[in-house]
Every structure is written in structure tokens, then in C-alpha cells.
Scaffold this active site. Sequence first.
Site, mmCIF file in Angstrom:
data_model
loop_
_atom_site.group_PDB
_atom_site.id
_atom_site.type_symbol
_atom_site.label_atom_id
_atom_site.label_comp_id
_atom_site.label_asym_id
_atom_site.label_seq_id
_atom_site.Cartn_x
_atom_site.Cartn_y
_atom_site.Cartn_z
ATOM 1 N N TYR A 87 -6.603 6.672 3.676
ATOM 2 C CA TYR A 87 -6.733 5.643 2.640
ATOM 3 C C TYR A 87 -6.009 4.362 3.067
ATOM 4 O O TYR A 87 -6.570 3.262 3.024
ATOM 5 C CB TYR A 87 -6.173 6.113 1.276
ATOM 6 C CG TYR A 87 -5.909 4.907 0.420
ATOM 7 C CD1 TYR A 87 -6.961 4.242 -0.196
ATOM 8 C CD2 TYR A 87 -4.628 4.338 0.350
ATOM 9 C CE1 TYR A 87 -6.763 3.067 -0.889
ATOM 10 C CE2 TYR A 87 -4.411 3.160 -0.338
ATOM 11 C CZ TYR A 87 -5.483 2.526 -0.953
ATOM 12 O OH TYR A 87 -5.282 1.354 -1.611
ATOM 13 N N ASP A 132 -9.507 6.424 -2.807
ATOM 14 C CA ASP A 132 -8.301 6.819 -3.541
ATOM 15 C C ASP A 132 -8.725 7.452 -4.871
ATOM 16 O O ASP A 132 -9.907 7.705 -5.091
ATOM 17 C CB ASP A 132 -7.402 5.596 -3.773
ATOM 18 C CG ASP A 132 -7.976 4.684 -4.836
ATOM 19 O OD1 ASP A 132 -9.210 4.683 -5.021
ATOM 20 O OD2 ASP A 132 -7.198 3.967 -5.495
ATOM 21 N N GLU A 177 0.815 -1.220 0.000
ATOM 22 C CA GLU A 177 0.000 0.000 0.000
ATOM 23 C C GLU A 177 0.845 1.265 0.000
ATOM 24 O O GLU A 177 0.509 2.242 -0.667
ATOM 25 C CB GLU A 177 -0.969 0.003 1.188
ATOM 26 C CG GLU A 177 -2.101 -1.022 1.061
ATOM 27 C CD GLU A 177 -2.931 -0.827 -0.186
ATOM 28 O OE1 GLU A 177 -2.960 0.291 -0.742
ATOM 29 O OE2 GLU A 177 -3.543 -1.816 -0.643
#
Length: 349
Positions: free
Chosen positions: A116, A134, A33
Site C-alpha cells: 500500500y 487500503d 503515509e
Amino acid sequence: MSFAKKIIEWYHDHQRDLPWRNTRDAYKIWLSEIILQQTRVEQGMPYYLRFVDRYADVLAFANASEDDILHLWQGLGYYSRGRNMHKAAGIVRDMYQGEFPKSYVELIKLPGVGEYTAAAISSFSNDEQQAVLDGNVFRVLSRYFGVETAINTPAGKKIFTQLAKDNLDRDYPALYNQAIMDFGALHCKPKSPLCGECELQLDCFAYTHGMVADLPVKIKAKKSRNRYFHYFIIQKDDEILMSKRGASDVWENLYEFPMIETSEALEGLEITAHPEFVALFGPEVTISLLQRNKKHVLSHQNIYATFYSVLSSRDLEQKKVNWNYVLLKDLDKLAKHKLIFSFLETAKL
DNA sequence: AACGCGGGGAT
DNA sequence: ATCCCAGCGTT
């Protein structure tokens, strides 16, 4: 059928097989991520594979040096991600006994983990009911529901956060989050989206109102500024003088050659008249031009770099605390920004 | 609320 | 050239 079910249905037929989707290991999901922030999957993939191979768990990551992390990060950009990851790994080692947190409220406390990323990791690793928001989700939601508020404003962020939360599939949060991001990346693309073959076509506000190309709305970024960097290649026997960049500017903590920045472009060897140049090298110096005005584009500035070869009789190592001679054969081991490593590839020192 | 922070691919 | 990418931190 609900919006979420339609998205998940699309996903069943079109999903990508990505390595970080085949694990529940929060460490590996975190790694993926952070790497994928503002970065395309194809660009981040080789870095992800390198990191999991080099650092099998968060303890190995935490016990590496920041220089090592930045070196493996070299070329990926937004280097604060690497620096923050190293801090975060240290926190997980020291405060969480090396067990990577999986809940949103703990994750969001880690440096480099924002809303996020906390939503992504907590849903993917632990099925928490957290909706990701996102760039893909902004685009899909704004088109499907016809939201014209700019996505990069506080008002827009508030609206889309609520919309994302309202549409999350509460039974399958991880599946839904993956689905809507793949849908945005592969199908509901920024340019030339595949509306013609879209199952959501008739329910999509943007499609039915001919507004697909107009959504989402985004306030344009201001124009880039120009900067002029002058780099000095200074060799002594089998060593070369290198400098580590400081904070509050681009490429923090990365290595480069000693340099001077000017506010305007210079011609030829005009740099030798610059006060800073005289203070560093004095009058007894031999200089020659190696490469002139190499343009390097960042998202927010244009840098024009000129490279010079310098022979000086002075003891230059003591000039700046961040300057040190490095063996040429060890140059590969330093974390450098693109301007430097791409110069080195062609220079052959 | 606005800005700074990389590098690369698609159009 | 312009846009934008599995955004975050600072001011």
C-alpha cells in the site's frame, strides 16, 4: 463514464485539504503515509505536523536517535512504525545519499513500507501508475462491484489487487488514488454510508441488491486475552527506577516502571508472595497500593495494571540490565506507553 | 495462512 | 460492546 471518472468527479466537489497533499516531497509523503497506517487522519494530523516541524528532511530524521523518534511517536500506537522509520531513514541516508526514493520497486525495500505505502508514495510523489489498496479501497470496490470474497484472506487480497489495478486511472494515478480513499473515508463509510445522495448509486452492486450493510465481508478477529501487569514505583531521592521493554511483546523499546506479570488477577498485596517479587526485593521491603486493576485495552489483549509504591533497602539498579534510575525531572524525555504516561499525569510524583 | 502489534472515534 | 482506521512484519 468509467468508475474512475465518477470517483474523480465526486472528489472535485468533496476533497479534504490535507497538508501532505500540497507537496511532492517524497520524505513528507512517506512521513504522512506511515503515520496514517491504521490511523485516522484526525488522530495522525498533530503527529505529522510535529514530525515535519522537528525533522525538516530525511537526514535530520536519520540523525536523531531511536529514543527521540519513539518519544515524538508517543501515544500514537503501533510503535514498530516509528522504529522501522528510523531504520528506513538510515538506509536513505547511507544508501541513497539522503535522496528519498520515489519508485515503487525501491520504496518497497524499505522497512515499514509495504505494498500500500509503496503504491501511495510512488503515485503521489512521482505519478507512477500504482493502485493503492487500503481499507477504504477494499470497501468501495467490494460494494460497487459486489465482491463477496473476504478481504482479509489471500484469495480476497488477490481479487481486490487485480480489481484495483484494472480500475486505476492511468492518466491521473495520484488524483485517482487520493479520490477513492477520500470517497471511502467520507462518503462510502463503513456505517451509515451516504447512499441516498450518491452519484454512483445506480451502478453500485451493493446498493441495487440491498447489500450495502453486508459488504465488505471480513473474517472476524479472535477474542482478546487477559494479562495482569504489576508496576513498582521505586524512588530514591530525586530519582525513579525505570525499565526499557524488550522485543517480542507489546511496546518494544518503550520505557515503563519495573514490573512483574502474573497469569491471574491478584487481590490486595498478594504480589508480595510471588517468587519473582521475593527474588527482586527480598523480605525487607515496604509496599503500598497506589492504583488497582487499571484496564487498558489493546486490539488483541486486555491488560489490567496495578501500581505499587515500593521502599527497599536493596541496591535494585543492578537487578536487571534494562533497569536504570532516571531523574524525575527527566521523566518527560523518555518514550513511554499510554499506561505509564497516563498514570504519571495523575500520580504527581 | 495466521498472528501480533496501539490507541481512539463512531455507532 | 463492536468495528475499523491511508498496514506491515514475523512465524
